[in-house]
Write a protein that holds these residues in place. Sequence first.
Motif, short mmCIF file in Angstrom:
data_model
loop_
_atom_site.label_atom_id
_atom_site.label_comp_id
_atom_site.label_asym_id
_atom_site.label_seq_id
_atom_site.Cartn_x
_atom_site.Cartn_y
_atom_site.Cartn_z
N LYS A 43 0.81 -1.22 0.00
CA LYS A 43 0.00 0.00 0.00
C LYS A 43 0.85 1.27 0.00
CE LYS A 43 -3.93 -1.99 2.54
NZ LYS A 43 -4.72 -1.89 3.80
N SER A 44 2.15 1.12 0.22
CA SER A 44 3.02 2.28 0.40
C SER A 44 3.58 2.82 -0.91
CB SER A 44 4.18 1.92 1.33
OG SER A 44 5.12 1.12 0.63
N SER A 45 4.21 3.96 -0.81
CA SER A 45 4.82 4.59 -1.99
C SER A 45 5.95 3.75 -2.56
CB SER A 45 5.34 5.98 -1.63
OG SER A 45 6.30 5.90 -0.57
N ALA A 46 6.51 2.84 -1.76
CA ALA A 46 7.59 1.98 -2.24
C ALA A 46 7.12 1.07 -3.36
CB ALA A 46 8.16 1.14 -1.10
N CYS A 47 5.80 0.85 -3.45
CA CYS A 47 5.26 -0.05 -4.48
C CYS A 47 4.43 0.67 -5.54
CB CYS A 47 4.42 -1.14 -3.83
SG CYS A 47 5.41 -2.42 -3.00
N GLU A 76 -5.77 -0.42 -3.12
CA GLU A 76 -5.37 0.75 -2.33
C GLU A 76 -4.11 1.39 -2.90
OE1 GLU A 76 -5.57 3.51 0.97
OE2 GLU A 76 -6.96 2.34 -0.24
N CYS A 77 -3.17 0.55 -3.32
CA CYS A 77 -1.94 1.06 -3.93
C CYS A 77 -2.26 1.84 -5.20
CB CYS A 77 -0.99 -0.10 -4.25
SG CYS A 77 0.58 0.41 -5.00
N HIS A 78 -3.17 1.31 -5.99
CA HIS A 78 -3.54 2.00 -7.23
C HIS A 78 -4.24 3.33 -6.92
CE1 HIS A 78 -5.86 2.86 -10.93
NE2 HIS A 78 -4.85 2.25 -11.53
N ARG A 79 -5.11 3.31 -5.92
CA ARG A 79 -5.83 4.54 -5.55
C ARG A 79 -4.87 5.63 -5.09
NH1 ARG A 79 -7.49 7.34 -1.41
NH2 ARG A 79 -6.54 5.93 0.11
#
Length: 582
Positions: free
Chosen positions: A137-141, A168-171
């Motif tokens: 979910k983080s900016s690292a991904c 969530e990562c995409h959002r």
Amino acid sequence: MASEDITKLAESLAKTKVGDGQLSFKGQSLKLNTAEDAEEVIKQIEEFDGLETLCLEGNTVGVEAAKVIAKALEKKSELKRCHWSDMFTGRLRSEIPPALISLGEALITAGAQLVELDLSDNAFGPDGVRGFEALLKSSACYTLQELKLNNCGMGIGGGKILAAALKECHRKSSAQGKPLALKVFVAGRNRLENDGATALAEAFGIIGTLEEVHMPQNGINHPGITALAQAFAINPLLKVINLNDNTFTEKGAVAMAETLKSLRQVEVINFGDCLVRSKGAVAIADAVKEGLHKLKELNLAFGEIQRDAALTVAEALEDKTQLEKLDLNGNTLGSEGCDQLREILESFNMGAVLGPLSDDEEEDNEGEENEEDGEENEDEEDDDEEEEEEEEQQQQLNERGPGEEELLTRTNIIDSQSSTPVPSPPVDVATFLAFPSPEKLLRLGPRCSVLIAQETDTSDGEKVVTTLLRISSVFKDEAPVKTAVHETTDALMRKAFGSATFNSDAFLTSLLIHMGLLKSEDKIKTVPSLYGILMTLNHMVQQDYFPKSLVPVLSAFVTKPNRAFESCSFARHMLLQTLHQL
């Protein structure tokens, strides 16, 4: 750490590969339990300027070691690729989430921008997904392009957690103007089933940038296949679709065929062992004929496809000039159909693309006439059975070995009080041992354990090994079968180990040879799958009859890396966990 351990570690680290921004400890079998154990690894990480790829696969990392390795990674902002498959061998499942959390937090702290994350062959189950949920979910991904989670035992629950994290990562990444653009997704052998696949399909439909999807052996039926098909239609860049060894039936195959009509970049279609049947194969052939001009591989093996449908598939390939491989093995073409298939392809100058047809079944003369009615009936039965199967599978989820090659099939046990009993053919011990199956073992009745033990010459260690392997080959996590296997194994091995003439060391040696874990000068055929025997051994070693002197030997061979374990990492993990506790 003892001096000899330090020397051994130093020798292993001498094999470390460094170059092109990559630091690799791959396959060195390092046992990193404490901070002290990990000192040399940490030193190399800290001293590596411009670290872009870190390979830790083929080692075993404990919670404490993971924390100090994570500390070293907090300053590695240029890290892009984490090759972290098979790095928790022998660990308790409870150890894996905190280890992954530490490593994930380090990458977030470092401000890393990952391109590839590979956590395959780590039997962490649904809880393990929680271990890297925050990382996903983080900016690292936000920059993640390849996510590989093959053979991790995620199950339905893990699939849902993973899907939610990807959405969530995409959002969050979209809010920053650079939406997640995942290209490669790998999650074979995870028992995702319909619910897990449907959840992931929702995520795929939102992402829309997938180029490769590999989800073989996940127990997905046509509802999940249909959901995936709808999601694939929103991913126009798809090149590789690998859904091998799931269960399409006609409904899933037709849905997938409709999606294929809208895709233009597909190069590899692997629907082998998917029960697409003849109608499904014809629908797929129509999709191939209409487009898919970049198609290189088409696998429809073992799909209950009959002759005319297979010939339709071949005819659809006439203008597919880039085709390199066609697999229609294991269907029902008959010798005449096989010849016709070859003739059609040779007329296109494509005879070389056809794979072997050695497992083709002789065509049923009435099959083509009755197929339509049969398939309709089978689909109706599929719909009725799926709800029952899903309820059973949900109950089994926390008990069984997820991520394994074995498909769950229900054992039909006829209740003696049923108003309409269906007679089953009689089974004796010889029949079961010659052609073992869960159904035959159960039909031997409540005295099956006694009968098999009585008819086995336990003075002959080789015969004991053979009988044990036959019994364990039918192991399933369904309660009746599991109980029958355990009880039969106990009766056999209690008798064997209790005999004064039984050589337990020779028995274990022979067993390891048959499992493919120990080489032999004799040509001995190894068992095709270790799942059943590993799960059976996990039970055996806990019993009072099992000699404790054999535990270190067995542990040494199960700990040692071996390709035979690739398809049964969960069972191996369970056995190692038990052995380490003895």
